[in-house]
Write an enzyme that holds these catalytic residues in place. Structure first.
Site, PDB file in Angstrom:
ATOM      1  N   ARG A   1      11.140  -2.884  13.155  1.00 37.68           N
ATOM      2  CA  ARG A   1       9.834  -2.963  13.814  1.00 37.68           C
ATOM      3  C   ARG A   1       9.670  -4.355  14.417  1.00 37.68           C
ATOM      4  O   ARG A   1       9.701  -5.355  13.702  1.00 37.68           O
ATOM      5  CB  ARG A   1       8.711  -2.708  12.798  1.00 37.68           C
TER       6      ARG A   1
ATOM      7  N   ARG B   1      10.791  -7.329   5.625  1.00 34.68           N
ATOM      8  CA  ARG B   1      10.786  -5.924   6.045  1.00 34.68           C
ATOM      9  C   ARG B   1      11.324  -5.805   7.471  1.00 34.68           C
ATOM     10  O   ARG B   1      12.022  -4.862   7.804  1.00 34.68           O
ATOM     11  CB  ARG B   1       9.356  -5.363   5.947  1.00 34.68           C
TER      12      ARG B   1
ATOM     13  N   ARG C   1      -2.182  -9.781  12.897  1.00 37.42           N
ATOM     14  CA  ARG C   1      -2.444  -8.490  12.241  1.00 37.42           C
ATOM     15  C   ARG C   1      -3.212  -8.691  10.938  1.00 37.42           C
ATOM     16  O   ARG C   1      -4.127  -7.924  10.617  1.00 37.42           O
ATOM     17  CB  ARG C   1      -1.126  -7.757  11.956  1.00 37.42           C
TER      18      ARG C   1
ATOM     19  N   ARG D   1     -12.359   2.480   8.562  1.00 35.33           N
ATOM     20  CA  ARG D   1     -12.107   1.137   9.092  1.00 35.33           C
ATOM     21  C   ARG D   1     -13.373   0.425   9.537  1.00 35.33           C
ATOM     22  O   ARG D   1     -13.329  -0.748   9.875  1.00 35.33           O
ATOM     23  CB  ARG D   1     -11.140   1.206  10.276  1.00 35.33           C
TER      24      ARG D   1
ATOM     25  N   LYS E   1       0.814  -1.217   0.000  1.00 38.08           N
ATOM     26  CA  LYS E   1       0.000   0.000   0.000  1.00 38.08           C
ATOM     27  C   LYS E   1       0.850   1.271   0.000  1.00 38.08           C
ATOM     28  O   LYS E   1       0.584   2.188  -0.765  1.00 38.08           O
ATOM     29  CB  LYS E   1      -0.878   0.024   1.254  1.00 38.08           C
TER      30      LYS E   1
END
Length: 191
Positions: A134, A128, A146, A89, A14
């Site tokens: 992260r 990633r 998630r 959302r 995205k």
């Protein structure tokens, strides 16, 4: 004015595609997280209200987020349209957004949903995680949770916009250029 909602689970690309779409179509990228941080930093009345709630561990109510989006629309009169990322959302947020856009004499033109297999998402996020630092990109269980949470929440919003024939599922696997071309094809059809 042409407005787009871009959906995609974590790791779907995205962010990469948003940057390219914003450049190609002259859109203003609206990420609710960025707007919230900006309003808080600018100490606007809405930002102060949001900060007060967040400091208490509470969610920022839809009315406050819609107010911030309204401000963003008003502060960018030159924009050719907006790319909504991370919002709406819930169905209630989608309805509120539609009402706001109608007041501004515009609407959502297209909802693009990047479709990527769970295994591909897991691999992308783990990769990633090697460079992002992260912690939520380093744990397979957290990644899968998630992804599940994303599907639970956004399926309702997609179903809402499907009623208006605005949702297009876009294959999110392939080269960045191939995916971008598929997104542009659907946007060009609807503009």
């Amino acid at each position: 004015m042409f407005n787009i909602i871009l959906f995609g689970p974590p790791g779907s690309g995205k962010g990469t595609q948003s940057e390219r779409l914003v450049l190609k179509y002259g859109l203003k990228h609206l990420s609710t997280g960025d707007i919230l941080r900006s309003e808080i930093a600018s100490q606007t009345p809405l930002g102060l209200e949001a900060k007060n709630l967040m400091d208490k561990g509470q969610l920022v109510p839809d009315e406050v987020v819609i107010g911030m989006i309204s401000s963003a629309l008003e502060n960018n009169p030159q924009a050719k349209g907006f790319l909504f990322d991370g919002f709406p959302r819930t169905e209630a947020q989608a309805e509120a957004l539609d009402k706001l856009l109608k007041l501004k004499q515009t609407e959502i033109g297209v909802v693009l949903a990047l479709i990527v297999s769970e295994e591909e998402l897991v691999q992308r996020l783990l990769n990633r995680g090697l460079t992002s630092g992260r912690p939520d990109d380093n744990n397979v269980e957290v990644i899968r949770a998630r992804i599940t949470e994303y599907h639970k929440k956004t399926s309702v919003v997609a179903d809402y916009y499907r009623k208006f024939n605005k949702v297009f599922d876009i294959p999110g696997e392939g080269t960045v250029d191939e995916i971008f071309e598929s997104l542009c094809e659907k946007i060009d059809e609807r503009m």
